[in-house]
Design a protein around this motif. Structure first.
Motif, PDB file in Angstrom:
ATOM      1  N   ILE A   1       0.926  -1.184  -0.025  1.00  0.00           N
ATOM      2  CA  ILE A   1       0.215   0.183   0.188  1.00  0.00           C
ATOM      3  C   ILE A   1       0.673   1.227  -0.199  1.00  0.00           C
ATOM      4  O   ILE A   1       1.510   1.466   0.952  1.00  0.00           O
ATOM      5  N   GLY A   2       0.782   2.136  -0.940  1.00  0.00           N
ATOM      6  CA  GLY A   2       1.518   3.359  -1.156  1.00  0.00           C
ATOM      7  C   GLY A   2       2.902   3.150  -1.514  1.00  0.00           C
ATOM      8  O   GLY A   2       3.960   3.578  -0.881  1.00  0.00           O
ATOM      9  N   THR A   3       3.131   2.378  -2.574  1.00  0.00           N
ATOM     10  CA  THR A   3       4.515   1.855  -2.865  1.00  0.00           C
ATOM     11  C   THR A   3       5.671   3.225  -3.103  1.00  0.00           C
ATOM     12  O   THR A   3       6.665   3.028  -3.031  1.00  0.00           O
ATOM     13  N   GLY A   4       4.912   4.310  -3.375  1.00  0.00           N
ATOM     14  CA  GLY A   4       5.864   5.318  -3.616  1.00  0.00           C
ATOM     15  C   GLY A   4       6.892   5.239  -4.901  1.00  0.00           C
ATOM     16  O   GLY A   4       6.617   4.626  -5.959  1.00  0.00           O
TER      17      GLY A   4
ATOM     18  N   TYR B   1       9.358   1.237  -2.343  1.00  0.00           N
ATOM     19  CA  TYR B   1       9.754   0.771  -1.060  1.00  0.00           C
ATOM     20  C   TYR B   1       8.469   0.330  -0.301  1.00  0.00           C
ATOM     21  O   TYR B   1       7.574   1.298  -0.117  1.00  0.00           O
TER      22      TYR B   1
ATOM     23  N   ARG C   1       4.589   8.772  -9.658  1.00  0.00           N
ATOM     24  CA  ARG C   1       5.171   7.332  -9.054  1.00  0.00           C
ATOM     25  C   ARG C   1       4.618   6.138  -9.695  1.00  0.00           C
ATOM     26  O   ARG C   1       5.610   4.976  -9.819  1.00  0.00           O
TER      27      ARG C   1
ATOM     28  N   LYS D   1      -4.605   3.613  -7.732  1.00  0.00           N
ATOM     29  CA  LYS D   1      -5.739   3.943  -7.080  1.00  0.00           C
ATOM     30  C   LYS D   1      -5.340   4.113  -5.500  1.00  0.00           C
ATOM     31  O   LYS D   1      -4.401   3.372  -5.114  1.00  0.00           O
ATOM     32  N   ARG D   2      -6.271   4.700  -4.789  1.00  0.00           N
ATOM     33  CA  ARG D   2      -6.176   4.646  -3.455  1.00  0.00           C
ATOM     34  C   ARG D   2      -6.820   3.379  -3.069  1.00  0.00           C
ATOM     35  O   ARG D   2      -7.790   2.836  -3.418  1.00  0.00           O
ATOM     36  N   VAL D   3      -5.950   2.648  -1.915  1.00  0.00           N
ATOM     37  CA  VAL D   3      -6.368   1.414  -1.591  1.00  0.00           C
ATOM     38  C   VAL D   3      -7.756   1.127  -1.097  1.00  0.00           C
ATOM     39  O   VAL D   3      -8.533  -0.098  -1.472  1.00  0.00           O
ATOM     40  N   GLU D   4      -8.298   2.277  -0.601  1.00  0.00           N
ATOM     41  CA  GLU D   4      -9.945   1.811  -0.117  1.00  0.00           C
ATOM     42  C   GLU D   4     -10.678   1.634  -1.160  1.00  0.00           C
ATOM     43  O   GLU D   4     -11.959   1.459  -0.740  1.00  0.00           O
TER      44      GLU D   4
ATOM     45  N   ALA E   1       5.559   3.692   5.777  1.00  0.00           N
ATOM     46  CA  ALA E   1       5.325   5.222   5.809  1.00  0.00           C
ATOM     47  C   ALA E   1       4.103   5.774   4.974  1.00  0.00           C
ATOM     48  O   ALA E   1       4.213   6.723   4.346  1.00  0.00           O
ATOM     49  N   VAL E   2       2.907   5.150   5.116  1.00  0.00           N
ATOM     50  CA  VAL E   2       1.541   5.458   4.763  1.00  0.00           C
ATOM     51  C   VAL E   2       0.790   6.156   5.655  1.00  0.00           C
ATOM     52  O   VAL E   2       0.424   7.101   5.906  1.00  0.00           O
TER      53      VAL E   2
ATOM     54  N   LEU F   1      -8.117   0.496   5.877  1.00  0.00           N
ATOM     55  CA  LEU F   1      -8.307   0.850   4.680  1.00  0.00           C
ATOM     56  C   LEU F   1      -8.259  -0.284   3.480  1.00  0.00           C
ATOM     57  O   LEU F   1      -8.556  -0.111   2.504  1.00  0.00           O
TER      58      LEU F   1
HETATM   59  C1  SAM Z   1       5.334   8.801   2.563  1.00  0.00           C
HETATM   60  S1  SAM Z   1       5.012   8.146   0.984  1.00  0.00           S
HETATM   61  C2  SAM Z   1       5.854   6.338   1.315  1.00  0.00           C
HETATM   62  C3  SAM Z   1       6.395   5.647   0.044  1.00  0.00           C
HETATM   63  C4  SAM Z   1       7.164   4.358   0.269  1.00  0.00           C
HETATM   64  N1  SAM Z   1       6.274   3.448   0.865  1.00  0.00           N
HETATM   65  C5  SAM Z   1       8.353   4.554   1.084  1.00  0.00           C
HETATM   66  O1  SAM Z   1       8.281   4.212   2.217  1.00  0.00           O
HETATM   67  O2  SAM Z   1       9.140   5.079   0.543  1.00  0.00           O
HETATM   68  C6  SAM Z   1       3.295   7.690   1.231  1.00  0.00           C
HETATM   69  C7  SAM Z   1       2.823   6.938  -0.371  1.00  0.00           C
HETATM   70  O3  SAM Z   1       1.376   6.336   0.117  1.00  0.00           O
HETATM   71  C8  SAM Z   1       0.675   6.992  -0.972  1.00  0.00           C
HETATM   72  N2  SAM Z   1      -0.776   6.743  -0.366  1.00  0.00           N
HETATM   73  C9  SAM Z   1      -1.381   7.725   0.447  1.00  0.00           C
HETATM   74  N3  SAM Z   1      -2.429   7.408   0.717  1.00  0.00           N
HETATM   75  C10 SAM Z   1      -2.868   6.236   0.180  1.00  0.00           C
HETATM   76  C11 SAM Z   1      -3.985   5.170  -0.129  1.00  0.00           C
HETATM   77  N4  SAM Z   1      -5.073   5.652   0.574  1.00  0.00           N
HETATM   78  N5  SAM Z   1      -3.506   4.029  -0.780  1.00  0.00           N
HETATM   79  C12 SAM Z   1      -2.451   3.981  -1.478  1.00  0.00           C
HETATM   80  N6  SAM Z   1      -1.729   4.682  -1.307  1.00  0.00           N
HETATM   81  C13 SAM Z   1      -1.732   5.909  -0.694  1.00  0.00           C
HETATM   82  C14 SAM Z   1       1.417   8.250  -1.665  1.00  0.00           C
HETATM   83  O4  SAM Z   1       0.769   8.463  -2.618  1.00  0.00           O
HETATM   84  C15 SAM Z   1       2.624   8.057  -1.141  1.00  0.00           C
HETATM   85  O5  SAM Z   1       3.178   7.827  -2.361  1.00  0.00           O
END
Ligand code: SAM
Length: 192
Positions: free
Chosen positions: A68-71, A74, A97, A118-121, A135-136, A145
């Motif tokens: 979730i939120g791979t950025g 990572y 990203r 997409k957003r995971v929810e 870090a999400v 979510l």
């Molecule tokens: C701070 S970054 C962390 C990225 C990576 N996981 C890392 O540790 O380097 C947070 C990421 O979560 C994503 N994000 C935020 N809310 C999210 C959601 N509801 N579903 C999926 N991704 C989400 C953002 O777009 C962002 O790329």
């Protein structure tokens, strides 16, 4: 050097180190232009790679996972590069990203990866053995979510920092372990 040492202790695809070299050079190129990830020195990226795959020392094997939120990669992209037999869903809503993740996937020919922009929810059409995230958001919100992609026996692996104790107390978790490495606390919640 630490990464090379770690790779002797865990099972990864034999192509993993080569894939990491390609990932490092692509992230350094794209990252500078598109502001994808804060730290871009080879040493910093290797530390993030190590952080991503260290849990392979202690988690059970899995056939599918969603990150979730791979950025910029990572931990999900790195875990997918380490084990191309497991199906990997990388869920990330931000377009730049997503484009980078797709570019790395195609450059490495990694067919085990699906990138979901997409957003995971809003995702409920996949069900996975393992859900990872770094870090999400906090543990309580992550569990809520990701309701739509879990099965009865899904496990969770969350890459946390120092606030973990408060988060665990808040949600009264059972059947979990915390493994510490440097500043990192890995929270592993095992499915039944
Ligand atoms: C701070 S970054 C962390 C990225 C990576 N996981 C890392 O540790 O380097 C947070 C990421 O979560 C994503 N994000 C935020 N809310 C999210 C959601 N509801 N579903 C999926 N991704 C989400 C953002 O777009 C962002 O790329």
């Amino acid at each position: 050097m630490a990464l090379e040492k770690l790779l002797k202790e865990i099972n990864v695809d034999k192509e993993f180190e080569k894939r990491c070299e390609v990932f490092i050079s692509l992230l350094q190129k794209w990252g500078r232009v598109h502001n994808l990830s804060g730290r871009l020195s080879t040493e910093d990226i290797k530390e993030n790679i190590e952080d991503s795959i260290s849990p392979l020392k202690f988690i059970d094997s899995y056939e599918s996972f969603a990150d979730i939120g791979t950025g910029a990669g990572y931990p999900g992209l790195i875990l997918a590069m380490a084990n191309s037999k497991a199906k990997a869903y990388l869920i990330e809503p931000r377009q730049k990203r997503v484009s980078f993740l797709n570019f790395v996937k195609n450059s490495l020919g990694l067919e085990n990866i699906d990138i979901i922009a997409k957003r995971v929810e809003t995702v409920d059409n996949i069900k996975v053995d393992l859900i990872t995230s770094r870090a999400v958001t906090n543990t309580k919100l992550l569990l809520s979510l990701t309701e739509g992609i879990k099965k009865d026996n899904t496990s969770y692996l969350f890459y946390k920092g120092s606030l973990l104790k408060e988060e665990i107390e808040e949600i009264k978790l059972n059947n979990y372990s915390v493994v510490n490495r440097n500043e990192r606390n890995y929270l592993y919640i095992k499915g039944n």
